[in-house]
Design a protein around this motif. Structure first.
Motif, PDB file in Angstrom:
ATOM      1  N   THR A   7       5.225  -4.852   9.150  1.00  0.00           N
ATOM      2  CA  THR A   7       5.431  -3.751   8.220  1.00  0.00           C
ATOM      3  C   THR A   7       5.342  -4.288   6.796  1.00  0.00           C
ATOM      4  O   THR A   7       6.018  -5.262   6.463  1.00  0.00           O
ATOM      5  CB  THR A   7       6.805  -3.090   8.437  1.00  0.00           C
ATOM      6  OG1 THR A   7       6.878  -2.640   9.790  1.00  0.00           O
ATOM      7  CG2 THR A   7       7.010  -1.926   7.505  1.00  0.00           C
ATOM      8  N   VAL A   8       4.505  -3.663   5.983  1.00  0.00           N
ATOM      9  CA  VAL A   8       4.360  -4.075   4.591  1.00  0.00           C
ATOM     10  C   VAL A   8       4.726  -2.876   3.717  1.00  0.00           C
ATOM     11  O   VAL A   8       4.152  -1.802   3.855  1.00  0.00           O
ATOM     12  CB  VAL A   8       2.924  -4.549   4.282  1.00  0.00           C
ATOM     13  CG1 VAL A   8       2.807  -4.970   2.829  1.00  0.00           C
ATOM     14  CG2 VAL A   8       2.520  -5.689   5.207  1.00  0.00           C
ATOM     15  N   THR A   9       5.687  -3.108   2.823  1.00  0.00           N
ATOM     16  CA  THR A   9       6.140  -2.040   1.930  1.00  0.00           C
ATOM     17  C   THR A   9       6.093  -2.527   0.490  1.00  0.00           C
ATOM     18  O   THR A   9       5.789  -3.691   0.216  1.00  0.00           O
ATOM     19  CB  THR A   9       7.583  -1.605   2.264  1.00  0.00           C
ATOM     20  OG1 THR A   9       8.457  -2.706   1.997  1.00  0.00           O
ATOM     21  CG2 THR A   9       7.712  -1.159   3.707  1.00  0.00           C
ATOM     22  N   VAL A  13       5.145  -6.368  -1.268  1.00  0.00           N
ATOM     23  CA  VAL A  13       3.787  -6.490  -1.782  1.00  0.00           C
ATOM     24  C   VAL A  13       3.648  -7.582  -2.856  1.00  0.00           C
ATOM     25  O   VAL A  13       2.586  -8.185  -2.968  1.00  0.00           O
ATOM     26  CB  VAL A  13       3.241  -5.123  -2.253  1.00  0.00           C
ATOM     27  CG1 VAL A  13       3.716  -4.767  -3.643  1.00  0.00           C
ATOM     28  CG2 VAL A  13       1.734  -5.084  -2.149  1.00  0.00           C
ATOM     29  N   CYS A  33      -5.628  -7.815   8.394  1.00  0.00           N
ATOM     30  CA  CYS A  33      -4.453  -6.960   8.628  1.00  0.00           C
ATOM     31  C   CYS A  33      -4.133  -6.828  10.111  1.00  0.00           C
ATOM     32  O   CYS A  33      -3.441  -5.897  10.519  1.00  0.00           O
ATOM     33  CB  CYS A  33      -4.709  -5.574   8.047  1.00  0.00           C
ATOM     34  SG  CYS A  33      -4.998  -5.523   6.283  1.00  0.00           S
ATOM     35  N   VAL A  36      -0.542  -6.122  11.054  1.00  0.00           N
ATOM     36  CA  VAL A  36       0.140  -5.021  10.370  1.00  0.00           C
ATOM     37  C   VAL A  36       0.106  -3.763  11.239  1.00  0.00           C
ATOM     38  O   VAL A  36      -0.953  -3.309  11.656  1.00  0.00           O
ATOM     39  CB  VAL A  36      -0.507  -4.725   9.003  1.00  0.00           C
ATOM     40  CG1 VAL A  36       0.195  -3.558   8.312  1.00  0.00           C
ATOM     41  CG2 VAL A  36      -0.486  -5.971   8.118  1.00  0.00           C
ATOM     42  N   ALA A  39       2.335   0.355   6.972  1.00  0.00           N
ATOM     43  CA  ALA A  39       2.402  -0.057   5.575  1.00  0.00           C
ATOM     44  C   ALA A  39       2.429   1.187   4.704  1.00  0.00           C
ATOM     45  O   ALA A  39       2.007   2.257   5.126  1.00  0.00           O
ATOM     46  CB  ALA A  39       1.205  -0.931   5.212  1.00  0.00           C
ATOM     47  N   LEU A  43       0.409  -1.427  -0.095  1.00  0.00           N
ATOM     48  CA  LEU A  43      -0.624  -2.270   0.517  1.00  0.00           C
ATOM     49  C   LEU A  43      -2.008  -1.737   0.176  1.00  0.00           C
ATOM     50  O   LEU A  43      -2.916  -2.520  -0.113  1.00  0.00           O
ATOM     51  CB  LEU A  43      -0.444  -2.361   2.030  1.00  0.00           C
ATOM     52  CG  LEU A  43      -1.476  -3.235   2.750  1.00  0.00           C
ATOM     53  CD1 LEU A  43      -1.440  -4.672   2.234  1.00  0.00           C
ATOM     54  CD2 LEU A  43      -1.261  -3.195   4.254  1.00  0.00           C
TER      55      LEU A  43
END
Length: 92
Positions: A7-9, A13, A33, A36, A39, A43
């Motif tokens: 998970t990218v938030t 970042v 990715c 992932v 997100a 992202l």
């Protein structure tokens, strides 16, 4: 550069922005990715910035396995056509 986070938030970042800059400085124009799962728009913003910088360095950027959620965000923000030419899907 491989994003090895599920998970990218917005909170993450900044870390990935530094890694992306270092990768481009080393002529690494692959944005992977694969790990992932989700997100937010942070992202997507990073990917757009990274694409622009890669092109300015005359590199050939590739985005590997962009998560489905990013496609929805890209459509929402009207930037899908900007990233599509660089996307490669290697997994189902």
């Amino acid at each position: 550069m491989k994003i090895d986070q599920q998970t990218v938030t917005f909170e993450d970042v900044g870390h990935w922005e530094e890694r992306a800059e270092a990768a481009l400085a080393a002529s690494d124009a692959v944005f992977d990715c694969s790990d992932v799962c989700s997100a937010d728009s942070a992202l997507l913003a990073l990917i757009l910035k990274w694409l622009q910088e890669a092109q300015q360095k005359n590199l050939t950027p590739q985005i590997i396995n962009l998560p489905e959620g990013m496609w929805s965000l890209a459509k929402l923000y009207g930037v899908r056509s900007l990233i599509r030419p660089y996307c490669i899907k290697t997994q189902n």
